[in-house]
Design a protein around this motif. Structure first.
Motif, short mmCIF file in Angstrom:
data_model
loop_
_atom_site.label_atom_id
_atom_site.label_comp_id
_atom_site.label_asym_id
_atom_site.label_seq_id
_atom_site.Cartn_x
_atom_site.Cartn_y
_atom_site.Cartn_z
N THR A 183 -9.32 3.65 -20.11
CA THR A 183 -8.53 2.43 -19.96
C THR A 183 -7.05 2.68 -20.17
O THR A 183 -6.20 2.09 -19.49
N ALA A 184 -6.70 3.54 -21.11
CA ALA A 184 -5.30 3.75 -21.47
C ALA A 184 -4.50 4.47 -20.39
O ALA A 184 -3.28 4.52 -20.48
N TRP A 185 -5.17 5.03 -19.38
CA TRP A 185 -4.43 5.77 -18.36
C TRP A 185 -3.56 4.87 -17.50
O TRP A 185 -2.56 5.32 -16.96
N GLU A 186 -3.95 3.60 -17.34
CA GLU A 186 -3.19 2.68 -16.52
C GLU A 186 -2.24 1.87 -17.39
O GLU A 186 -2.65 1.33 -18.42
N THR A 187 -0.99 1.75 -16.97
CA THR A 187 0.02 1.07 -17.78
C THR A 187 -0.39 -0.36 -18.09
O THR A 187 -0.30 -0.81 -19.25
N GLY A 188 -0.84 -1.10 -17.08
CA GLY A 188 -1.19 -2.50 -17.29
C GLY A 188 -2.36 -2.68 -18.23
O GLY A 188 -2.31 -3.51 -19.15
N THR A 189 -3.44 -1.91 -18.02
CA THR A 189 -4.60 -2.05 -18.88
C THR A 189 -4.33 -1.51 -20.28
O THR A 189 -4.93 -1.96 -21.26
N ARG A 190 -3.42 -0.54 -20.40
CA ARG A 190 -3.05 -0.04 -21.73
C ARG A 190 -2.37 -1.14 -22.55
O ARG A 190 -2.64 -1.31 -23.74
N ALA A 191 -1.48 -1.88 -21.90
CA ALA A 191 -0.80 -2.98 -22.60
C ALA A 191 -1.81 -4.06 -22.99
O ALA A 191 -1.74 -4.63 -24.10
N LEU A 192 -2.76 -4.37 -22.09
CA LEU A 192 -3.79 -5.35 -22.40
C LEU A 192 -4.66 -4.87 -23.55
O LEU A 192 -5.01 -5.65 -24.46
N LEU A 193 -5.01 -3.60 -23.54
CA LEU A 193 -5.81 -3.03 -24.61
C LEU A 193 -5.11 -3.17 -25.96
O LEU A 193 -5.73 -3.54 -26.96
#
Length: 650
Positions: A611-621
């Motif tokens: 999940t952390a590889w993508e900027t958007g999903t990392r921020a959501l995480l």
């Protein structure tokens, strides 16, 4: 199985071993024993932290010496083959395989048979990573019950392995022609196309089983590994490890259609799926043909292989081969049904695939497709070094109670992987390059490594460690080459990978580029963290909630400090087992937030990207983790195994 029958079984094992051998390959050539072993999931094995009482660290010393000791003598991997209830399994054929690429012509694979107590041993091994395959008719090695993915390996010399064999799955049915009459002596294949959770295996060579119909048109394929299968009759079969044209006719997929219309059948260990009846179609067969061009004028040391795959799924439908010494560079693939396909050629040398063409889309509509041109281009590589940093270096005290590190074998027991940055999801462009899978290497005794057979594009470097005392401290890329100075301007200082300021794991490659100067720093003091996911505690007197859907959960660790928010080496994630447990190893000490979170595998997606590889999903995480607010602090060498993580968080 008794010993007198072992010779016959060993002969049948040879084809199966080669099939597995090539199933880990990232690029294919007909009749060549390549061993390009891509690493599996990019995720961490679970290990989580918490402020609850931690288990005491393991006793032992720390490797504080900065000089590398003399390599130890060769050692052995031993083990035992057991059944589902733990009973010994004698006469199982066991094969040992290096985890990553072995030069072509590098010798045969060692094999053994388990004795009456189920024991086996492989001696005289060099330091490195190995995988073990056990074969017994009708049985498979135990897999994860939620996904069907293997649980074994890799292993290092000195390990003792328990290989558990379970009954394989079975598919059976009847094949009839267009008039409903049984078709005898026709080949039927079951091809594993997905894991049980719906994710696509990263290897371009799926697991297969095959049979031939009897006089009643009945087939029965047994010994299947758990997963989702497509079953088809006619068309292309298997010569042990690669498809080949059996009769020039096209395949009919269960129940009675093309590959795109095929039903995917779930098969679990010990399960028999019956009534998979196939009604043959009589669609006309087409031919795809063309030529292969090479910029060097040669096709490598072992010729060129051409693969035709279904555009929607990446499954191989046909292959061709051109000998290295052939004067004509033409190829043709017969028995092709109307549809959309991807076509690619690869050329191989003794160190692996050295050239490849771009994956070319081919549309077959009512006629043969001829005159195709596949232009080979050199593939790229990425090389660097692994540096071990004992805790006593740089003035840091050695962690107390840390387990000693086998520094002499550390490089050879590390897996360095370069994975292509490919968009995922149902809406992503589907171009199934035979090389668009992770490529791996193990460093030599001095720590030098080279990851080969990389196509041009963006790649992500990851490092998997197998000594629980170690963690990846940083990954650094070579600094970009500076533009030549203007006349009279001062000469800039030389910049190397070692002087890069931040840890970076993503790099770009051009076709044929040989990138060098990658630097991986590995340090002592790693943490392990394990526990259980459980529903929230119910109020007094109320009914407890049912357990969460473990198969749909992942546990995440992310750095608590906001200044580390973009340090991807400090993000970890792990699946949750069917029992609700999770575990992480090789974690960097520090403060983390712990979060259990659902995940969804999109149709056609391989093992989910972290999940952390993508900027958007990392921020959501990060927002979800900060809202759940479950912090843990992990000290060097801490071992926590009783953490309870509530899901959903309150």
């Amino acid at each position: 199985m008794k010993l007198p029958r072992l010779k016959t079984f060993a002969e049948s094992l040879a084809g199966a071993v080669v099939r597995t051998y090539l199933a880990r390959a990232s690029a294919a050539l007909l009749l060549l024993p390549l061993l390009l072993a891509p690493c599996g999931a990019q995720e961490q094995q679970p290990a989580a932290p918490q402020k609850a009482q931690a288990a005491p660290p393991e006793a032992g010393g720390s490797a504080a010496a900065t000089t590398r000791p003399t390599p130890p003598p060769r050692s052995a991997i031993t083990g035992r083959v057991v059944g589902e209830s733990g009973e010994p399994v004698p006469d199982a054929a066991v094969t040992l395989q290096p985890r990553v690429f072995m030069r072509i012509g590098g010798g045969s694979l060692p094999n053994a048979a388990s004795d009456e107590a189920g024991n086996f041993s492989f001696e005289g091994l060099d330091p490195g990573l190995y995988e073990i395959f056990a074969m017994l008719p009708g049985f498979v090695v135990e897999t994860d019950s939620l996904t069907g993915r293997p649980l074994l390996g890799p292993y290092r010399p000195g390990d003792n392995v328990v290989v558990r064999m379970v009954k394989g799955g079975v598919v059976t049915g009847t094949v009839t022609d267009g008039q409903g009459q049984p078709v005898a002596a026709l080949g039927v294949r079951a091809v594993r196309v997905r894991d049980l959770d719906g994710s696509t295996p990263p290897s371009p060579f799926p697991n297969t089983g095959e049979d031939r119909t009897d006089d009643r048109g009945v087939y029965r394929i047994y010994g299947l590994r758990p997963g989702l299968y497509v079953v088809y009759a006619g068309g292309y079969g298997s010569s042990g490890f690669m498809p080949f044209a059996s009769s020039g006719d096209i395949a009919t997929f269960y129940p009675s259609g093309t590959r795109d219309a095929a039903a995917e059948v779930p098969v679990r260990a010990g399960q028999e799926v019956s009534n998979l009846d196939i009604r043959m179609r009589e669609d006309p067969a087409r031919q795809v043909s063309g030529t292969v061009e090479s910029p060097t004028g040669t096709l490598g040391e072992f010729g060129a292989g051409i693969n035709l795959t279904y555009a929607s799924t990446g499954m191989v439908t046909g292959t061709a081969f051109i000998n290295a010494n052939a004067t004509q560079r033409s190829f043709w693939i017969e028995g092709v049904a109307d549809g959309e396909y991807d076509l690619q050629a690869t050329s191989t040398g003794r160190d692996g695939v050295t050239m490849a063409s771009a994956s070319q889309r081919v549309s077959v509509r009512g006629a043969d497709v001829t005159g195709l041109r596949l232009a080979l281009v050199p593939l790229a590589s990425a090389s660097g070094s692994l540096r071990f940093e004992p805790a006593a270096e740089a003035g840091r005290p050695a962690p107390e109670g840390c387990k000693a590190v086998r520094a002499s074998q550390l490089p050879q027991e590390t897996l360095v992987t370069a994975a292509p940055e490919v968009k995922t999801g149902a809406t992503a462009a589907r171009v199934f390059s035979r090389l668009a899978v992770p490529q791996s290497a193990t460093p030599d005794a001095a720590g030098a490594f080279t990851v080969r057979s990389l196509e041009g594009g963006r790649h992500r470097l990851s490092v998997r460690l197998f000594d629980e005392a170690l963690y990846v401290r940083s990954i650094q890329m070579p600094a970009p080459a500076a533009a030549p100075p203007r006349a009279g301007a001062p000469r800039p200082a030389t910049t190397t990978a070692a002087s890069a300021s931040a840890s970076r794991e993503v790099f770009d490659l051009k076709s044929g580029q040989q990138l060098s100067g990658l630097l991986v720093r590995v340090a002592e003091g790693a943490v392990s963290f394990a526990g259980t996911v459980a529903p929230p505690e119910p109020p007094a007197g109320s009914t407890p909630e049912p357990p969460p859907p473990f198969s749909q959960l992942r546990v995440h660790l992310l750095p608590q400090e906001r200044e580390r928010a973009e340090d991807l080496l400090r993000y970890y994630e792990a699946p949750v087992t069917s029992e609700g447990t999770f575990s992480f190893k090789n974690l960097a000490p520090g403060r983390y937030l712990v979060l259990a979170r659902p995940f969804v595998v999109e149709a056609g997606e391989s093992a989910p990207r972290p999940t952390a590889w993508e900027t958007g999903t990392r921020a959501l995480l990060r927002r979800e983790a900060e809202s759940a607010n479950t912090p843990v602090e992990l000290q060097p060498c801490q071992r926590t195994n009783d953490f309870v993580l509530r899901f959903p968080p309150k």
